[in-house]
Design a protein around this motif. Structure first.
Motif, PDB file in Angstrom:
ATOM      1  N   SER A  97      24.769 -15.896  -0.508  1.00 56.03           N
ATOM      2  CA  SER A  97      25.959 -15.156  -0.928  1.00 56.03           C
ATOM      3  C   SER A  97      25.654 -13.699  -1.241  1.00 56.03           C
ATOM      4  O   SER A  97      26.575 -12.912  -1.407  1.00 56.03           O
ATOM      5  CB  SER A  97      26.576 -15.808  -2.161  1.00 56.03           C
ATOM      6  N   GLU A  98      24.364 -13.320  -1.302  1.00 56.11           N
ATOM      7  CA  GLU A  98      24.035 -11.954  -1.694  1.00 56.11           C
ATOM      8  C   GLU A  98      24.450 -10.934  -0.642  1.00 56.11           C
ATOM      9  O   GLU A  98      24.779  -9.801  -0.969  1.00 56.11           O
ATOM     10  CB  GLU A  98      22.557 -11.797  -2.037  1.00 56.11           C
ATOM     11  N   VAL A  99      24.476 -11.324   0.625  1.00 55.78           N
ATOM     12  CA  VAL A  99      24.883 -10.386   1.677  1.00 55.78           C
ATOM     13  C   VAL A  99      26.363 -10.069   1.540  1.00 55.78           C
ATOM     14  O   VAL A  99      26.767  -8.912   1.585  1.00 55.78           O
ATOM     15  CB  VAL A  99      24.566 -10.969   3.072  1.00 55.78           C
ATOM     16  N   GLY A 100      27.149 -11.092   1.347  1.00 52.79           N
ATOM     17  CA  GLY A 100      28.589 -10.872   1.186  1.00 52.79           C
ATOM     18  C   GLY A 100      28.924 -10.124  -0.085  1.00 52.79           C
ATOM     19  O   GLY A 100      29.784  -9.245  -0.095  1.00 52.79           O
ATOM     20  N   MET A 101      28.230 -10.454  -1.152  1.00 56.11           N
ATOM     21  CA  MET A 101      28.490  -9.780  -2.418  1.00 56.11           C
ATOM     22  C   MET A 101      28.052  -8.318  -2.353  1.00 56.11           C
ATOM     23  O   MET A 101      28.717  -7.436  -2.884  1.00 56.11           O
ATOM     24  CB  MET A 101      27.783 -10.484  -3.575  1.00 56.11           C
ATOM     25  N   GLY A 102      26.932  -8.058  -1.678  1.00 53.22           N
ATOM     26  CA  GLY A 102      26.469  -6.676  -1.526  1.00 53.22           C
ATOM     27  C   GLY A 102      27.477  -5.844  -0.741  1.00 53.22           C
ATOM     28  O   GLY A 102      27.744  -4.699  -1.067  1.00 53.22           O
ATOM     29  N   ALA A 103      28.048  -6.440   0.300  1.00 53.73           N
ATOM     30  CA  ALA A 103      29.058  -5.737   1.096  1.00 53.73           C
ATOM     31  C   ALA A 103      30.304  -5.461   0.263  1.00 53.73           C
ATOM     32  O   ALA A 103      30.896  -4.383   0.348  1.00 53.73           O
ATOM     33  CB  ALA A 103      29.413  -6.556   2.331  1.00 53.73           C
ATOM     34  N   LEU A 104      30.695  -6.429  -0.551  1.00 56.57           N
ATOM     35  CA  LEU A 104      31.866  -6.213  -1.403  1.00 56.57           C
ATOM     36  C   LEU A 104      31.623  -5.106  -2.420  1.00 56.57           C
ATOM     37  O   LEU A 104      32.511  -4.304  -2.702  1.00 56.57           O
ATOM     38  CB  LEU A 104      32.230  -7.516  -2.116  1.00 56.57           C
ATOM     39  N   ILE A 105      30.417  -5.069  -2.954  1.00 58.68           N
ATOM     40  CA  ILE A 105      30.116  -4.031  -3.935  1.00 58.68           C
ATOM     41  C   ILE A 105      30.128  -2.664  -3.262  1.00 58.68           C
ATOM     42  O   ILE A 105      30.652  -1.693  -3.822  1.00 58.68           O
ATOM     43  CB  ILE A 105      28.772  -4.314  -4.624  1.00 58.68           C
ATOM     44  N   TRP A 106      29.569  -2.547  -2.051  1.00 56.71           N
ATOM     45  CA  TRP A 106      29.589  -1.271  -1.361  1.00 56.71           C
ATOM     46  C   TRP A 106      31.011  -0.859  -1.011  1.00 56.71           C
ATOM     47  O   TRP A 106      31.317   0.330  -0.899  1.00 56.71           O
ATOM     48  CB  TRP A 106      28.732  -1.322  -0.105  1.00 56.71           C
ATOM     49  N   LEU A 107      31.906  -1.804  -0.820  1.00 56.56           N
ATOM     50  CA  LEU A 107      33.308  -1.467  -0.573  1.00 56.56           C
ATOM     51  C   LEU A 107      34.026  -1.065  -1.864  1.00 56.56           C
ATOM     52  O   LEU A 107      35.032  -0.356  -1.828  1.00 56.56           O
ATOM     53  CB  LEU A 107      34.034  -2.642   0.082  1.00 56.56           C
ATOM     54  N   LEU A 108      33.517  -1.528  -2.999  1.00 55.86           N
ATOM     55  CA  LEU A 108      34.132  -1.142  -4.271  1.00 55.86           C
ATOM     56  C   LEU A 108      33.881   0.316  -4.622  1.00 55.86           C
ATOM     57  O   LEU A 108      34.683   0.933  -5.309  1.00 55.86           O
ATOM     58  CB  LEU A 108      33.608  -2.039  -5.395  1.00 55.86           C
ATOM     59  N   ILE A 109      32.776   0.871  -4.151  1.00 55.24           N
ATOM     60  CA  ILE A 109      32.445   2.261  -4.488  1.00 55.24           C
ATOM     61  C   ILE A 109      33.530   3.221  -3.993  1.00 55.24           C
ATOM     62  O   ILE A 109      34.044   4.036  -4.778  1.00 55.24           O
ATOM     63  CB  ILE A 109      31.046   2.627  -3.957  1.00 55.24           C
ATOM     64  N   PRO A 110      33.961   3.176  -2.718  1.00 55.25           N
ATOM     65  CA  PRO A 110      35.041   4.072  -2.299  1.00 55.25           C
ATOM     66  C   PRO A 110      36.375   3.758  -2.984  1.00 55.25           C
ATOM     67  O   PRO A 110      37.180   4.659  -3.219  1.00 55.25           O
ATOM     68  CB  PRO A 110      35.156   3.872  -0.793  1.00 55.25           C
ATOM     69  N   LEU A 111      36.586   2.481  -3.307  1.00 54.03           N
ATOM     70  CA  LEU A 111      37.815   2.121  -4.002  1.00 54.03           C
ATOM     71  C   LEU A 111      37.869   2.763  -5.383  1.00 54.03           C
ATOM     72  O   LEU A 111      38.891   3.343  -5.767  1.00 54.03           O
ATOM     73  CB  LEU A 111      37.932   0.600  -4.117  1.00 54.03           C
ATOM     74  N   VAL A 112      36.778   2.689  -6.103  1.00 54.59           N
ATOM     75  CA  VAL A 112      36.719   3.321  -7.428  1.00 54.59           C
ATOM     76  C   VAL A 112      36.861   4.829  -7.294  1.00 54.59           C
ATOM     77  O   VAL A 112      37.549   5.481  -8.087  1.00 54.59           O
ATOM     78  CB  VAL A 112      35.412   2.930  -8.154  1.00 54.59           C
ATOM     79  N   ALA A 113      36.229   5.417  -6.274  1.00 61.61           N
ATOM     80  CA  ALA A 113      36.349   6.859  -6.051  1.00 61.61           C
ATOM     81  C   ALA A 113      37.791   7.250  -5.736  1.00 61.61           C
ATOM     82  O   ALA A 113      38.278   8.281  -6.206  1.00 61.61           O
ATOM     83  CB  ALA A 113      35.423   7.291  -4.923  1.00 61.61           C
TER      84      ALA A 113
END
Length: 78
Positions: free
Chosen positions: A21-37
């Motif tokens: 699950s770490e690959v999927g979670m890592g991708a989700l976290i990287w997608l959260l960065i632009p969302l927060v920005a």
């Protein structure tokens, strides 16, 4: 610093969700960065575009009129 946070979150996700699950979670976290920005940019934009109290030009124009009158006076003796 961001990579450190992501790796910490991935370790937590691995323990709680199981292996793989770490690959999927890592991708989700990287997608959260632009969302927060984007959310931060929206908040800043709404703050920068806020309606400010309207101030008249009266004091500035009065000061300019006094300056002009002082410059138009003739100075004798020089």
């Amino acid at each position: 610093m961001v990579n450190l946070l992501i790796s910490q979150f991935s370790a937590i996700a691995r323990r709680s969700l199981g292996p793989g699950s770490e690959v999927g979670m890592g991708a989700l976290i990287w997608l959260l960065i632009p969302l927060v920005a984007a959310v931060a940019a929206g908040l800043w934009g709404s703050w920068a575009n806020r309606t400010r109290k309207v101030r008249s030009d009266g004091p500035e124009l009065d000061g300019y009129a006094r300056f002009r009158a002082a410059m138009e006076k003739s100075h004798s003796g020089t």
